[in-house]
Design an enzyme around this catalytic site. Structure first.
Site, PDB file in Angstrom:
ATOM      1  N   LEU A  12      37.798  61.160  68.684  1.00 62.17           N
ATOM      2  CA  LEU A  12      37.402  62.548  68.457  1.00 62.17           C
ATOM      3  C   LEU A  12      36.037  62.834  69.073  1.00 62.17           C
ATOM      4  O   LEU A  12      35.840  63.868  69.716  1.00 62.17           O
ATOM      5  CB  LEU A  12      37.372  62.856  66.949  1.00 62.17           C
ATOM      6  CG  LEU A  12      36.907  64.275  66.600  1.00 62.17           C
ATOM      7  CD1 LEU A  12      37.842  65.323  67.204  1.00 62.17           C
ATOM      8  CD2 LEU A  12      36.817  64.446  65.086  1.00 62.17           C
ATOM      9  N   TYR A 129      41.623  54.178  52.266  1.00 59.88           N
ATOM     10  CA  TYR A 129      40.993  55.024  53.291  1.00 59.88           C
ATOM     11  C   TYR A 129      40.822  56.444  52.765  1.00 59.88           C
ATOM     12  O   TYR A 129      39.742  57.039  52.895  1.00 59.88           O
ATOM     13  CB  TYR A 129      41.863  55.007  54.552  1.00 59.88           C
ATOM     14  CG  TYR A 129      41.444  55.965  55.635  1.00 59.88           C
ATOM     15  CD1 TYR A 129      40.283  55.772  56.368  1.00 59.88           C
ATOM     16  CD2 TYR A 129      42.244  57.068  55.946  1.00 59.88           C
ATOM     17  CE1 TYR A 129      39.920  56.653  57.376  1.00 59.88           C
ATOM     18  CE2 TYR A 129      41.886  57.955  56.960  1.00 59.88           C
ATOM     19  CZ  TYR A 129      40.726  57.740  57.670  1.00 59.88           C
ATOM     20  OH  TYR A 129      40.364  58.612  58.671  1.00 59.88           O
TER      21      TYR A 129
END
Ligand SMILES: NC(=O)c1ccc[n+]([C@@H]2O[C@H](COP(=O)([O-])OP(=O)(O)OC[C@H]3O[C@@H](n4cnc5c(N)ncnc54)[C@H](OP(=O)(O)O)[C@@H]3O)[C@@H](O)[C@H]2O)c1
Length: 300
Positions: A12, A129
């Site tokens: 990203l 996560y």
């Protein structure tokens, strides 16, 4: 205007650096340090303070994270630090230097049982996560109440190695020809990293103009696919056999993958929608093509 993009060497972050090209940008890396990027350990407060003290940015974006399941399992403390402590430390430093702050989070803060999810929907992560991403959001809110938090689904785009995204790893499996089972239950919404980065730039612009967005925003492509469906799509597009790929339900039965975390994006003001919606069917072929034949080099 000056921007500091933490995690600029990542999938990203590379797109975010491009999207902020109209500003003076400092990007940071950790293990993938290349020329043009500052090497910073985002789990070390001193490193962050030094960089922000030097650059005095108007806006800071945090794209640091650890989303590789092998690292969550093998080095959980390190992975937690990268997802949670780094977010807190960067948020604290951004507030201290007076910069506007945008933090990137994930659709995995939701349990995937009752989509679609709005920014105000109750998070209930089903895996480690997701719990870290939620802890990071809470830490960012506490450290920097004016921060914007952008939740994104699974991303794709040109990669440096096949396992860098789900999509290119699936392409590698299609091309490799070895028998493999891919989950056909859990739905993902692959979103082009450049589109997500454009939303980041628009949000940063709004923050810099003092616009109040609400703390959490969502962005996502609209089309959903299972991993198996993506594999079939890739095989069909390139005229390859998919006989070696079987539909399974491994992710769903493991209990630690949400079934469908579709993000509702309608609370994001229309002015912050990207100029161009990237359609998966049009965008995925050049992204996956380099990874269908193992011997072929990557394009980026
Ligand atoms: N990719 C997705 O599908 C997806 C989906 C939803 C949300 N997100 C979130 O978006 C953010 C960016 O994800 P991504 O896919 O771009 O991840 P990525 O490709 O794995 O990049 C992670 C970045 O964090 C940096 N980093 C790791 N440990 C660091 C440390 N100790 N100090 C400083 N930098 C460190 C890496 O630097 P080096 O590589 O140089 O070590 C890299 O620039 C993460 O918060 C992730 O949770 C990603």
């Amino acid at each position: 205007m000056r921007a500091v993009i933490f995690g600029a060497s990542g999938r990203l972050g590379r797109s975010v650096v491009h999207a902020f090209a109209d500003m003076t940008v400092t990007g940071t890396a950790f293990s993938r340090s290349t020329s043009g990027l500052a090497t910073v350990d985002a789990t070390a407060a001193d490193d962050i303070e030094r960089l922000l003290g030097r650059d005095q940015p108007d806006v800071v974006v945090n794209c640091v994270g650890e989303r590789r399941p092998a690292v969550w399992a093998g080095a959980p403390a390190q992975a937690r630090d990268r997802n949670v402590d780094a977010a807190r430390l960067i948020a604290e430093a951004a507030r201290r230097c007076g910069a506007r702050f945008l933090h990137i989070s994930s659709d995995y803060v939701f349990d995937g049982k009752t989509p679609p999810y709005r920014p105000g929907s109750l998070p209930n992560p089903v895996n480690t996560y997701g719990r870290w991403k939620l802890l990071a959001e809470e830490a960012v809110r506490a450290a920097c109440p004016d921060a914007a938090i952008l939740r994104l689904p699974v991303l794709y785009g040109p990669v440096q190695f096949a396992a860098e995204t789900n999509l290119t790893e699936i392409a590698r499996q299609v091309g490799a020809g070895a028998r493999v089972e891919l989950d056909d239950v859990c739905v993902r919404y692959p979103t082009h990293a450049d589109e997500a980065a454009e939303v980041c730039r628009l949000i940063a612009g709004a923050l810099l103009h003092g616009q109040h967005l609400g703390t959490v925003a969502h962005w996502s492509a609209e089309q959903g696919f299972t991993k198996y469906q993506m594999a079939r799509l890739i095989a069909r597009r390139f005229g390859l056999s998919a006989d070696h790929i079987r539909a399974g339900e491994a992710d769903a039965v493991s209990g630690d993958r949400p079934i469908d975390c579709r993000l509702d994006c309608q609370d994001l003001p229309a002015a912050l929608h990207p100029a161009r919606r990237r359609l998966f069917h049009a965008e995925f072929p050049p992204v996956v093509e380099p990874w269908l034949l193992p011997a072929r080099p990557a394009t980026s």
